[in-house]
Design a protein around this motif. Structure first.
Motif, PDB file in Angstrom:
ATOM      1  N   SER A 198      39.514 -18.272  50.927  1.00 22.68           N
ATOM      2  CA  SER A 198      40.721 -17.506  51.232  1.00 22.68           C
ATOM      3  C   SER A 198      40.470 -16.567  52.401  1.00 22.68           C
ATOM      4  CB  SER A 198      41.184 -16.723  50.001  1.00 22.68           C
ATOM      5  OG  SER A 198      40.115 -16.004  49.437  1.00 22.68           O
ATOM      6  N   TYR A 230      49.868 -16.947  61.321  1.00 19.95           N
ATOM      7  CA  TYR A 230      48.534 -17.500  61.075  1.00 19.95           C
ATOM      8  C   TYR A 230      48.645 -18.948  60.574  1.00 19.95           C
ATOM      9  CZ  TYR A 230      47.579 -12.464  60.613  1.00 19.95           C
ATOM     10  OH  TYR A 230      47.505 -11.109  60.805  1.00 19.95           O
ATOM     11  N   ASN A 231      47.682 -19.766  60.986  1.00 15.48           N
ATOM     12  CA  ASN A 231      47.560 -21.124  60.465  1.00 15.48           C
ATOM     13  C   ASN A 231      46.160 -21.347  59.953  1.00 15.48           C
ATOM     14  OD1 ASN A 231      50.119 -21.980  60.940  1.00 15.48           O
ATOM     15  ND2 ASN A 231      49.616 -23.340  62.645  1.00 15.48           N
ATOM     16  N   ILE A 239      46.241 -13.803  53.124  1.00 15.63           N
ATOM     17  CA  ILE A 239      46.969 -14.481  54.203  1.00 15.63           C
ATOM     18  C   ILE A 239      47.212 -15.948  53.831  1.00 15.63           C
ATOM     19  CG2 ILE A 239      46.971 -15.055  56.652  1.00 15.63           C
ATOM     20  CD1 ILE A 239      44.916 -12.793  57.046  1.00 15.63           C
ATOM     21  N   HIS A 240      46.118 -16.683  53.635  1.00 17.55           N
ATOM     22  CA  HIS A 240      46.170 -18.093  53.220  1.00 17.55           C
ATOM     23  C   HIS A 240      44.992 -18.352  52.297  1.00 17.55           C
ATOM     24  CE1 HIS A 240      49.326 -19.767  55.843  1.00 17.55           C
ATOM     25  NE2 HIS A 240      48.838 -19.030  56.829  1.00 17.55           N
ATOM     26  N   PRO A 248      51.517 -14.647  55.454  1.00 17.13           N
ATOM     27  CA  PRO A 248      51.069 -15.795  56.230  1.00 17.13           C
ATOM     28  C   PRO A 248      51.612 -15.906  57.659  1.00 17.13           C
ATOM     29  CG  PRO A 248      52.870 -16.436  54.801  1.00 17.13           C
ATOM     30  CD  PRO A 248      52.590 -14.974  54.512  1.00 17.13           C
ATOM     31  N   ASN A 249      52.663 -15.152  57.969  1.00 16.32           N
ATOM     32  CA  ASN A 249      53.341 -15.349  59.260  1.00 16.32           C
ATOM     33  C   ASN A 249      52.426 -15.033  60.436  1.00 16.32           C
ATOM     34  OD1 ASN A 249      55.607 -16.114  57.896  1.00 16.32           O
ATOM     35  ND2 ASN A 249      56.594 -14.117  58.012  1.00 16.32           N
ATOM     36  N   THR A 290      45.801 -26.446  51.302  1.00 14.63           N
ATOM     37  CA  THR A 290      45.955 -25.036  51.648  1.00 14.63           C
ATOM     38  C   THR A 290      47.318 -24.543  51.183  1.00 14.63           C
ATOM     39  OG1 THR A 290      46.893 -25.462  53.838  1.00 14.63           O
ATOM     40  CG2 THR A 290      44.489 -25.292  53.688  1.00 14.63           C
ATOM     41  N   ASP A 291      47.447 -23.239  51.062  1.00 11.58           N
ATOM     42  CA  ASP A 291      48.723 -22.661  50.663  1.00 11.58           C
ATOM     43  C   ASP A 291      48.823 -21.255  51.230  1.00 11.58           C
ATOM     44  OD1 ASP A 291      50.595 -22.856  47.513  1.00 11.58           O
ATOM     45  OD2 ASP A 291      51.228 -22.407  49.572  1.00 11.58           O
ATOM     46  N   GLN A 292      50.058 -20.735  51.254  1.00 14.13           N
ATOM     47  CA  GLN A 292      50.302 -19.424  51.825  1.00 14.13           C
ATOM     48  C   GLN A 292      50.043 -18.330  50.813  1.00 14.13           C
ATOM     49  OE1 GLN A 292      54.315 -19.463  53.270  1.00 14.13           O
ATOM     50  NE2 GLN A 292      53.829 -20.788  55.007  1.00 14.13           N
TER      51      GLN A 292
END
Lengths: 114, 112
Positions: free
Chosen positions: B33, B64-65, B46-47, B61-62, B55-57
């Protein structure tokens, strides 16, 4: 969703005095509970955790915490602090089932004065 | 024992630049994480990832990837840096639900 509230943002104490850092959590499901410590400019290190069983858990460096389900609290205590305990302390909870999302409180900065 | 390794330790970016924060763990942990730490706000998720390819939010999360192509690595990408992303970023890993999360030393990011 679960949430964690640490009731004191800063706690100053004198060396060799006892200390209690307060933590309350809110969750609609059962949770695991953790205390982490962060020394200056470092990552987080686990102090102790409550998973099940005895509600009094002992951790490293002489710290202990008590899980109180009725009051939804998990307060951290140490009977006699040292200068080296100066750090930021974070309470966190994790749902027992479902997504692995560790939720942290805002942190309590513990300052030990000589 | 390496544990969780984050690189770089410090980074300064200009607004609009992109970059990748690296995170690697050598403990064969399934869960990884990313958190950001801001004064008075604790750590916010964040993620996260529960295994390679999944993966998940999290909470914030905005901007970021993430991707998880291997068990060991979990990079965090900032697509177009903004001053609001100035923070300390921590990567963590754990073996499974309810076990201790191990944290990296953090990456201090400043966006100017």
């Amino acid at each position: 969703a679960q949430s964690v509230t640490q009731l004191d943002s800063q706690v100053p104490v004198f060396e060799e005095a006892p200390v209690e850092l307060r933590c309350n959590y809110s969750s609609s499901v059962s949770v695991y509970l953790f205390w982490y410590v962060q020394y200056p400019n470092q990552g987080l290190q686990l102090l102790l955790k409550y998973l099940s069983g005895s509600t009094l858990v002992k951790g490293i460096n002489g710290f202990e915490a008590e899980f109180n389900k009725s009051q939804t609290s998990f307060h951290l205590r140490k009977p006699s602090v040292h200068i080296s305990d100066t750090a930021e302390y974070f309470c966190a909870c994790l749902k027992r089932e479902g997504a692995q999302k560790l939720v942290f409180g805002q942190g309590t900065r513990l300052t030990i004065n000589p | 024992n390496a544990g969780v390794t984050q690189t770089p330790k410090f980074q300064v970016l200009k607004t609009g630049q992109s970059m990748t924060l690296q995170c690697a763990q050598d403990m064969n942990h399934e869960y990884m994480s990313w958190y950001r730490q801001d004064p008075g706000m604790g750590l916010r998720l964040i993620h996260y990832s529960v295994g390679a390819g999944i993966t998940d939010q999290g909470e914030v999360p905005n901007g970021y990837n993430v991707s998880r192509s291997t068990t060991e690595d979990f990079p965090l990408r900032l697509l177009s840096a903004a001053p609001s992303q100035t923070s300390v970023y921590f990567c963590a890993s754990s073996y499974h639900q309810g076990t201790e999360a191990f944290f990296g030393q953090g990456t201090r990011l400043t966006v100017v």
